[in-house]
Design a protein around this motif. Structure first.
Motif, PDB file in Angstrom:
ATOM      1  N   MET A   1       5.359   9.754  -4.569  1.00 53.57           N
ATOM      2  CA  MET A   1       5.365   9.252  -5.946  1.00 53.57           C
ATOM      3  C   MET A   1       4.236   9.836  -6.776  1.00 53.57           C
ATOM      4  O   MET A   1       3.939   9.337  -7.863  1.00 53.57           O
ATOM      5  CB  MET A   1       5.277   7.729  -5.941  1.00 53.57           C
ATOM      6  CG  MET A   1       6.500   7.026  -5.375  1.00 53.57           C
ATOM      7  SD  MET A   1       7.991   7.318  -6.334  1.00 53.57           S
ATOM      8  CE  MET A   1       7.618   6.368  -7.800  1.00 53.57           C
TER       9      MET A   1
ATOM     10  N   VAL B   1      10.370   1.442 -10.770  1.00 52.68           N
ATOM     11  CA  VAL B   1       9.804   1.744  -9.462  1.00 52.68           C
ATOM     12  C   VAL B   1      10.033   0.520  -8.586  1.00 52.68           C
ATOM     13  O   VAL B   1       9.621  -0.589  -8.942  1.00 52.68           O
ATOM     14  CB  VAL B   1       8.305   2.078  -9.552  1.00 52.68           C
ATOM     15  CG1 VAL B   1       7.705   2.263  -8.157  1.00 52.68           C
ATOM     16  CG2 VAL B   1       8.093   3.338 -10.383  1.00 52.68           C
TER      17      VAL B   1
ATOM     18  N   ASP C   1      -3.102   3.833  -2.644  1.00 49.88           N
ATOM     19  CA  ASP C   1      -3.098   2.901  -3.780  1.00 49.88           C
ATOM     20  C   ASP C   1      -2.438   1.577  -3.375  1.00 49.88           C
ATOM     21  O   ASP C   1      -1.501   1.559  -2.577  1.00 49.88           O
ATOM     22  CB  ASP C   1      -2.310   3.498  -4.959  1.00 49.88           C
ATOM     23  CG  ASP C   1      -3.105   4.529  -5.727  1.00 49.88           C
ATOM     24  OD1 ASP C   1      -4.300   4.692  -5.444  1.00 49.88           O
ATOM     25  OD2 ASP C   1      -2.511   5.180  -6.617  1.00 49.88           O
TER      26      ASP C   1
ATOM     27  N   ILE D   1      -0.354  -1.652  -4.875  1.00 49.86           N
ATOM     28  CA  ILE D   1       0.417  -2.110  -6.021  1.00 49.86           C
ATOM     29  C   ILE D   1       0.809  -3.562  -5.792  1.00 49.86           C
ATOM     30  O   ILE D   1       0.927  -4.023  -4.655  1.00 49.86           O
ATOM     31  CB  ILE D   1       1.681  -1.254  -6.248  1.00 49.86           C
ATOM     32  CG1 ILE D   1       2.613  -1.317  -5.028  1.00 49.86           C
ATOM     33  CG2 ILE D   1       1.310   0.177  -6.583  1.00 49.86           C
ATOM     34  CD1 ILE D   1       3.934  -0.611  -5.235  1.00 49.86           C
TER      35      ILE D   1
ATOM     36  N   SER E   1       2.847  10.653  -0.330  1.00 52.65           N
ATOM     37  CA  SER E   1       2.585  11.337  -1.602  1.00 52.65           C
ATOM     38  C   SER E   1       3.847  11.510  -2.438  1.00 52.65           C
ATOM     39  O   SER E   1       3.828  12.230  -3.444  1.00 52.65           O
ATOM     40  CB  SER E   1       1.970  12.714  -1.322  1.00 52.65           C
ATOM     41  OG  SER E   1       2.868  13.516  -0.563  1.00 52.65           O
TER      42      SER E   1
ATOM     43  N   ASN F   1       1.836   9.678 -10.114  1.00 54.40           N
ATOM     44  CA  ASN F   1       1.706   8.322 -10.660  1.00 54.40           C
ATOM     45  C   ASN F   1       1.130   7.343  -9.652  1.00 54.40           C
ATOM     46  O   ASN F   1       0.351   6.448 -10.011  1.00 54.40           O
ATOM     47  CB  ASN F   1       3.081   7.837 -11.137  1.00 54.40           C
ATOM     48  CG  ASN F   1       3.691   8.779 -12.147  1.00 54.40           C
ATOM     49  OD1 ASN F   1       3.237   8.874 -13.277  1.00 54.40           O
ATOM     50  ND2 ASN F   1       4.730   9.503 -11.737  1.00 54.40           N
ATOM     51  N   LEU F   2       1.514   7.480  -8.386  1.00 59.86           N
ATOM     52  CA  LEU F   2       1.000   6.629  -7.318  1.00 59.86           C
ATOM     53  C   LEU F   2       0.466   7.520  -6.211  1.00 59.86           C
ATOM     54  O   LEU F   2       1.177   8.404  -5.729  1.00 59.86           O
ATOM     55  CB  LEU F   2       2.099   5.709  -6.773  1.00 59.86           C
ATOM     56  CG  LEU F   2       2.693   4.704  -7.771  1.00 59.86           C
ATOM     57  CD1 LEU F   2       3.876   3.965  -7.145  1.00 59.86           C
ATOM     58  CD2 LEU F   2       1.627   3.711  -8.227  1.00 59.86           C
TER      59      LEU F   2
ATOM     60  N   LYS G   1       0.852  -1.186   0.000  1.00 60.39           N
ATOM     61  CA  LYS G   1       0.000   0.000   0.000  1.00 60.39           C
ATOM     62  C   LYS G   1       0.890   1.239   0.000  1.00 60.39           C
ATOM     63  O   LYS G   1       1.846   1.326   0.764  1.00 60.39           O
ATOM     64  CB  LYS G   1      -0.905  -0.002   1.237  1.00 60.39           C
ATOM     65  CG  LYS G   1      -1.911   1.146   1.267  1.00 60.39           C
ATOM     66  CD  LYS G   1      -2.812   1.047   2.495  1.00 60.39           C
ATOM     67  CE  LYS G   1      -3.832   2.173   2.527  1.00 60.39           C
ATOM     68  NZ  LYS G   1      -4.712   2.073   3.721  1.00 60.39           N
ATOM     69  N   ILE G   2       0.567   2.213  -0.850  1.00 56.59           N
ATOM     70  CA  ILE G   2       1.340   3.448  -0.953  1.00 56.59           C
ATOM     71  C   ILE G   2       1.103   4.285   0.306  1.00 56.59           C
ATOM     72  O   ILE G   2      -0.033   4.679   0.586  1.00 56.59           O
ATOM     73  CB  ILE G   2       0.954   4.241  -2.207  1.00 56.59           C
ATOM     74  CG1 ILE G   2       1.119   3.395  -3.463  1.00 56.59           C
ATOM     75  CG2 ILE G   2       1.788   5.516  -2.297  1.00 56.59           C
ATOM     76  CD1 ILE G   2       2.519   2.913  -3.706  1.00 56.59           C
TER      77      ILE G   2
ATOM     78  N   ARG H   1      11.633   5.578  -7.218  1.00 58.80           N
ATOM     79  CA  ARG H   1      12.049   5.322  -8.597  1.00 58.80           C
ATOM     80  C   ARG H   1      13.576   5.321  -8.691  1.00 58.80           C
ATOM     81  O   ARG H   1      14.234   6.195  -8.117  1.00 58.80           O
ATOM     82  CB  ARG H   1      11.475   6.390  -9.533  1.00 58.80           C
ATOM     83  CG  ARG H   1      11.737   6.110 -11.029  1.00 58.80           C
ATOM     84  CD  ARG H   1      11.193   7.237 -11.891  1.00 58.80           C
ATOM     85  NE  ARG H   1       9.773   7.429 -11.672  1.00 58.80           N
ATOM     86  CZ  ARG H   1       8.803   6.722 -12.284  1.00 58.80           C
ATOM     87  NH1 ARG H   1       9.143   5.783 -13.152  1.00 58.80           N
ATOM     88  NH2 ARG H   1       7.539   6.967 -12.039  1.00 58.80           N
TER      89      ARG H   1
ATOM     90  N   ILE I   1       8.922   3.056  -1.335  1.00 58.55           N
ATOM     91  CA  ILE I   1       8.602   2.889  -2.748  1.00 58.55           C
ATOM     92  C   ILE I   1       9.132   4.117  -3.496  1.00 58.55           C
ATOM     93  O   ILE I   1       8.638   5.226  -3.295  1.00 58.55           O
ATOM     94  CB  ILE I   1       7.093   2.712  -2.966  1.00 58.55           C
ATOM     95  CG1 ILE I   1       6.589   1.507  -2.173  1.00 58.55           C
ATOM     96  CG2 ILE I   1       6.768   2.547  -4.451  1.00 58.55           C
ATOM     97  CD1 ILE I   1       5.084   1.347  -2.169  1.00 58.55           C
TER      98      ILE I   1
END
Length: 209
Positions: free
Chosen positions: A76, A115, A84, A86, A74, A79-80, A70-71, A131, A129
């Motif tokens: 990302m 990512v 969210d 994933i 903020s 995009n995420l 779970k994200i 990049r 999480i």
């Protein structure tokens, strides 16, 4: 999450061991006292027989195939978004043992623009999480609102104003990251001086943002 993984491994190995002992020893012992049709199977064996296949499948899927995350922040966006979910491919970079996370079969290495989910050295109990921006040996610079790789500033395409998710008014940009372009948000005057500078990525490590 680490405790869940430990419990899952222990339950899977425990139920599997019970079934193995029952097949090699306990079943024969019961058969000496009564026919297999009349003998009653112990509850622990019955439960192990029911749960072992399920536990084994969950352990294999979670350890070697995919795992949901779970994200939490903020960082990302756009995009995420916060909240969210994933699904992370667990074998993109190699097969790892559960709990210890030791790589046993290498498959590939992270590429620029990927990512990734990882545990930072200073917070091993957290999942971050981010990049991948810098590869081993790269020189990374971040000054003002511009990212540079090996002395080459990245190009940005302005897409207009971003609206929604608490970031309304930010500028939506496309960052021309070599190998994989993606969108980012820019808030003028919000750059953190502590997060700016120049770095050389050591061998075996990666620079993420």
């Amino acid at each position: 999450m680490k405790w869940f993984e430990i419990i899952l491994v222990v339950l899977t190995l425990g139920s599997g061991l019970v079934l193995l002992l029952d097949k090699l020893y306990l079943r024969k012992r019961r058969a000496e006292k009564a026919s297999l049709l009349d003998s009653e199977e112990p509850a622990v064996v019955d439960y192990s027989r029911a749960f072992f296949p399920v536990l084994a499948v969950v352990l294999i899927l979670r350890s070697f195939v995919a795992e949901p995350y779970k994200i939490p922040s903020s960082s990302m966006m756009p995009n995420l978004l916060i909240g969210d979910f994933i699904l992370v491919n667990k074998f993109s970079y190699g097969f790892r043992l559960p709990i210890t996370n030791t790589k046993i079969i290498p498959v590939a290495e992270p590429k620029r623009g990927d990512v990734v989910v990882f545990k930072p050295p200073h917070a091993p109990d957290q999942n971050w999480i981010k990049r991948v921006v810098g590869l081993p040996g790269d020189r990374i610079g971040f000054h003002g609102d511009t990212l540079s790789i090996n002395g080459q500033p990245l190009e940005y395409k302005v897409n207009g104003e971003y609206v929604g998710n608490g970031m309304t008014g930010a500028t939506l940009l496309t960052e021309m990251l070599p190998g994989r372009t993606h969108t980012v948000l820019e808030v003028l005057g919000a750059a953190n001086p502590a997060g700016q500078g120049d770095w050389e990525v050591p061998q075996g490590q990666y620079f993420v943002m």
